[in-house]
Enzyme design. Sequence first.
Site, PDB file in Angstrom:
ATOM      1  N   HIS A 200     -11.945   0.965  -8.619  1.00 24.19           N
ATOM      2  CA  HIS A 200     -12.692  -0.053  -8.148  1.00 24.19           C
ATOM      3  C   HIS A 200     -13.636  -0.652  -9.008  1.00 24.19           C
ATOM      4  O   HIS A 200     -13.641  -1.997  -9.269  1.00 24.19           O
ATOM      5  CB  HIS A 200     -13.320   0.299  -6.958  1.00 24.19           C
ATOM      6  CG  HIS A 200     -12.392   0.943  -5.905  1.00 24.19           C
ATOM      7  ND1 HIS A 200     -11.440   0.001  -5.135  1.00 24.19           N
ATOM      8  CD2 HIS A 200     -12.429   2.010  -5.178  1.00 24.19           C
ATOM      9  CE1 HIS A 200     -10.976   0.808  -4.340  1.00 24.19           C
ATOM     10  NE2 HIS A 200     -11.240   1.969  -4.042  1.00 24.19           N
ATOM     11  N   ASP A 251      -3.575   1.050  -3.223  1.00 21.91           N
ATOM     12  CA  ASP A 251      -4.635   1.758  -2.611  1.00 21.91           C
ATOM     13  C   ASP A 251      -4.100   2.262  -1.258  1.00 21.91           C
ATOM     14  O   ASP A 251      -3.557   3.022  -1.050  1.00 21.91           O
ATOM     15  CB  ASP A 251      -5.866   1.047  -2.986  1.00 21.91           C
ATOM     16  CG  ASP A 251      -6.897   1.839  -2.414  1.00 21.91           C
ATOM     17  OD1 ASP A 251      -6.959   3.017  -2.160  1.00 21.91           O
ATOM     18  OD2 ASP A 251      -8.211   1.427  -2.656  1.00 21.91           O
TER      19      ASP A 251
HETATM   20 ZN   LIG Z   1      -8.402   5.109  -3.413  1.00 20.75          ZN
END
Ligand SMILES: [Zn+2]
Length: 338
Positions: A200, A251
């Site tokens: 991220h 993800d």
């Molecule tokens: Zn993750």
Amino acid sequence: MAESLTLPGFVNAHSHAFQRSLRGRRIGGDFWAWREAMIAEAEKHTPQTVRADYAETYREMRAAGYTAVGEFHYLGLGEARAAADAAAEADIEITLLLSAYARGGSPRFRQDSPADYLAQLADLRADGIRVGCAPHSVRACPADWLEEIGRHADAERLPLHIHADEQPREIEECVAEHGVRPIELLDRSGCLGPRTTVIHATHADDRELDLLAASGARVCVAPTTEANLGDGFAPLERLRERGIGICVGSDSNVRIDPLEELRELETSARRSSGRREVCDAETLLCFGADEGAAALALETWPEIEIDIGHRSLRGVDRADLLDALVFGCAAEVVVSGP
Ligand SMILES: [Zn+2]
């Protein structure tokens, strides 16, 4: 056979396959509320359900052109072996990023100590499973865990993956506990290096990005998940200015389409910069394949074929094919299966 184009397979550098079952579920007013539902979902699994469910999700990935996956796994050791078996069944290369979890989450996510965690990792390696170290986050791992796992990853030359800077609250809590921001804490704990991938980094500040650049660490972005969870979007221009390597992951698996991940990464940056090309298509495709492979320490992974007779590519000049792929196509242009 219709004309096709051979490309390196896409590499899904960050997946939580069990979250695929949350697709379409209208749950949680924000990330933190969604997380409660996600944990409840995680608690249902057994090695048997992981084996069956992950094989289906990995087949969906394979059909979308991902030929390798980094499974960031925190459901337990038996379930980790089941995930590796499911990947073999679906014919997708897997790196099992075994998560270290000291506190919070569900009891099933946790180990008793860093030594307990490292013993689990050794068990998987002894079974011939390709692994990486994955302290879950600075929320889940205190500094002494980060230090010990960082040392181990370095000594064993293993990939180290960790979530950081996904949500502002996580940063505030880290500053309150440690007096520094998450990526600063990773630096201080010996967790940053060329085999590190930070997942991220959505809200990373300039100093944190400088630390990533200086250490040679990568960032894995997950644009469709970050959009779905209201996280924000990756600071693509600030990452590129510093020469930080970027890879992508599906993800939460709300979408499984590498072209959409790459398109959303680039088009979010276009929206904020007012420019038409922050990264060109060749660079984006490299993020989707080579950079992901490097993040998972893969030297080889299967190629894919693109159906250039597909209706999505009708009328496109050969010279514009890669741009048309990234900006005008979904994963349905990937020729599935041998
Ligand atoms: Zn993750």
